[in-house]
Write a protein that holds these residues in place. Structure first.
Motif, PDB file in Angstrom:
ATOM      1  N   CYS A 110       0.812  -1.219   0.000  1.00 28.21           N
ATOM      2  CA  CYS A 110       0.000   0.000   0.000  1.00 28.21           C
ATOM      3  C   CYS A 110       0.844   1.266   0.000  1.00 28.21           C
ATOM      4  CB  CYS A 110      -0.929   0.011   1.219  1.00 28.21           C
ATOM      5  SG  CYS A 110      -2.230  -1.243   1.193  1.00 28.21           S
ATOM      6  N   PRO A 121       3.159   2.569  -2.141  1.00 23.55           N
ATOM      7  CA  PRO A 121       3.151   3.415  -3.350  1.00 23.55           C
ATOM      8  C   PRO A 121       1.880   4.238  -3.492  1.00 23.55           C
ATOM      9  CG  PRO A 121       3.973   1.228  -3.871  1.00 23.55           C
ATOM     10  CD  PRO A 121       3.457   1.150  -2.476  1.00 23.55           C
ATOM     11  N   ALA A 122       0.730   3.625  -3.199  1.00 25.28           N
ATOM     12  CA  ALA A 122      -0.532   4.367  -3.303  1.00 25.28           C
ATOM     13  C   ALA A 122      -0.601   5.476  -2.267  1.00 25.28           C
ATOM     14  CB  ALA A 122      -1.713   3.413  -3.141  1.00 25.28           C
ATOM     15  N   CYS A 130       1.577   8.310  -3.379  1.00 24.72           N
ATOM     16  CA  CYS A 130       0.952   9.029  -4.486  1.00 24.72           C
ATOM     17  C   CYS A 130      -0.157   9.950  -3.983  1.00 24.72           C
ATOM     18  CB  CYS A 130       0.404   8.032  -5.504  1.00 24.72           C
ATOM     19  SG  CYS A 130      -0.419   8.787  -6.928  1.00 24.72           S
ATOM     20  N   TYR A 176       1.351  12.888  -2.287  1.00 25.83           N
ATOM     21  CA  TYR A 176       1.885  13.853  -3.259  1.00 25.83           C
ATOM     22  C   TYR A 176       0.769  14.723  -3.822  1.00 25.83           C
ATOM     23  CZ  TYR A 176       3.662  15.583  -7.721  1.00 25.83           C
ATOM     24  OH  TYR A 176       3.986  16.372  -8.795  1.00 25.83           O
ATOM     25  N   MET A 214      -2.425   8.375 -12.021  1.00 16.71           N
ATOM     26  CA  MET A 214      -1.306   8.153 -11.112  1.00 16.71           C
ATOM     27  C   MET A 214      -1.712   7.247  -9.955  1.00 16.71           C
ATOM     28  SD  MET A 214       0.219  12.034 -10.985  1.00 16.71           S
ATOM     29  CE  MET A 214       1.316  11.587  -9.628  1.00 16.71           C
ATOM     30  N   ILE A 215      -2.906   7.466  -9.409  1.00 14.44           N
ATOM     31  CA  ILE A 215      -3.365   6.664  -8.271  1.00 14.44           C
ATOM     32  C   ILE A 215      -3.517   5.202  -8.670  1.00 14.44           C
ATOM     33  CG2 ILE A 215      -5.289   6.294  -6.685  1.00 14.44           C
ATOM     34  CD1 ILE A 215      -5.731   9.341  -6.729  1.00 14.44           C
ATOM     35  N   SER A 271      -0.187   3.480  -9.152  1.00 12.45           N
ATOM     36  CA  SER A 271       0.469   3.186  -7.870  1.00 12.45           C
ATOM     37  C   SER A 271      -0.130   1.956  -7.214  1.00 12.45           C
ATOM     38  CB  SER A 271       0.368   4.396  -6.947  1.00 12.45           C
ATOM     39  OG  SER A 271      -0.984   4.673  -6.610  1.00 12.45           O
ATOM     40  N   LEU A 288       1.203  -1.043  -9.101  1.00 12.29           N
ATOM     41  CA  LEU A 288       2.568  -1.351  -8.676  1.00 12.29           C
ATOM     42  C   LEU A 288       2.570  -2.150  -7.384  1.00 12.29           C
ATOM     43  CD1 LEU A 288       5.626  -0.958  -9.097  1.00 12.29           C
ATOM     44  CD2 LEU A 288       5.440   1.196  -7.838  1.00 12.29           C
ATOM     45  N   GLY A 289       1.747  -1.754  -6.434  1.00 14.40           N
ATOM     46  CA  GLY A 289       1.633  -2.525  -5.200  1.00 14.40           C
ATOM     47  C   GLY A 289       1.059  -3.908  -5.428  1.00 14.40           C
TER      48      GLY A 289
END
Length: 327
Positions: free
Chosen positions: A28, A30-31, A34, A37, A190-191, A194, A197-198
């Motif tokens: 979780c 990376p999310a 993001c 950010y 982006m969300i 991310s 990726l997780g």
């Protein structure tokens, strides 16, 4: 010394529940980065607040049920539920909204059914669906950082501007109402990336299998492509895959081992069903996103799917051995 009973299956594996849950929490990150950010510290505080409430309500229920507190708290299952709900809620959701959601997820959706392993529905999605139905205004106030990115931190602190925050329609809301893309589509891209990726991290670490995510995303891609080719007024497959909670639902929500089928064949059917329901509800339903409703509806079907596609019994030979008498 008391005997602690837990739900089946009682098999020996290299990873314990706490280890699996920690890997989910790592996925979780990376999310969360993001979201931080895009929206500032509000996302981190939202996740921390939901996690603390989840641990509190978990401890409260364990005391009421006279269960060993440390044995169940240290499996991180309550923390994972709190993190999932914190990530799913809007960044500037009021504190009381998160409190209601965590209470429903832990107390009602989990412990009233017997605790970890006994709940038929995903606790975080039960809470999210209830909040979305009961408080639609608060649940759809997602900040639009593309209009004024610097407001994310300033608005949360309430010191640099008198504006609370700039909110805007999500891409799914905007497309459903006007068939046009909103100007904050890039942040949802982006969300979702991310979360993907997780999810890949969980697959590489063998925490989840590929069956549910691939079946879900492939079904959503195929059906959205067909309707898009028939009529361009429908949303494209890339839009469905990279907006809303598609990737979070595919890798983190639908793959819940407690509420999903046990066999690989059943998981594929389960993922296909979620993909179909997501597209139907998004396109013709009353709500723009449908991950929570689709997962909950398929949670109901999971016992039937397990009955139709039962996993092979441990120690059972795949093909029966036929002994022939020699002449």
């Amino acid at each position: 010394m008391s005997l602690i009973t837990v739900s089946s299956p009682h098999t020996t594996q290299g990873k314990q529940t706490a280890q699996v849950m920690r890997q989910v929490l790592y996925a979780c990150v990376p999310a969360l980065l993001c979201l931080s950010y895009l929206y500032g510290l509000s996302s981190i505080i939202n996740v921390l607040w939901c996690s603390l409430l989840a641990v509190f309500f978990e401890s409260f229920c364990l005391r009421l049920r006279h269960k060993p507190l440390l044995f169940y708290i240290k499996d991180y299952s309550a923390v994972v539920t709190g993190v999932f709900l914190g990530l799913a809620l809007p960044a500037f959701a009021p504190w009381w909204l998160s409190a209601i959601g965590v209470f429903v997820a832990i107390v009602i959706s989990k412990h009233l059914y017997g605790g970890l392993g006994q709940n038929p529905f995903n606790p975080a999605m039960i809470a999210y669906a209830l909040l979305l139905i009961s408080f639609p205004v608060e649940m759809t106030r997602w900040p639009n950082t593309t209009l004024e990115p610097s407001l994310s931190m300033a608005n949360f602190l309430g010191q640099l501007t008198n504006i609370d925050h700039v909110s805007g329609a999500t891409p799914l809301d905007s497309f459903k109402v006007s068939h046009q893309l909103s100007n904050n589509s890039s942040q949802w891209l982006m969300i979702n990336l991310s979360f993907a990726l997780g999810g890949l991290y969980l697959w590489v670490r063998k925490i989840i299998t590929w069956h549910i995510p691939v079946a879900f995303l492939a079904t959503l891609t195929i059906i959205s492509t067909l309707f898009y080719l028939l009529n361009y007024s429908y949303a494209s497959p890339f839009f469905h895959l990279l907006t809303g909670a598609s990737m979070m639902g595919a890798f983190f929500i639908a793959t819940d081992p407690v509420t999903a089928p046990s066999s690989n064949q059943g998981r594929i059917i389960y993922g296909i069903g979620i993909g179909l329901l997501v597209y139907v509800i998004r396109t013709w339903g009353g709500y723009p996103d449908a991950i929570a409703f689709a997962v909950l509806l398929m949670n109901i079907c999971a016992p039937l799917i397990d009955t139709l596609y039962q996993p092979r019994t441990f120690g059972h030979v795949a093909k029966p051995v036929i002994w022939k008498n020699k002449p």
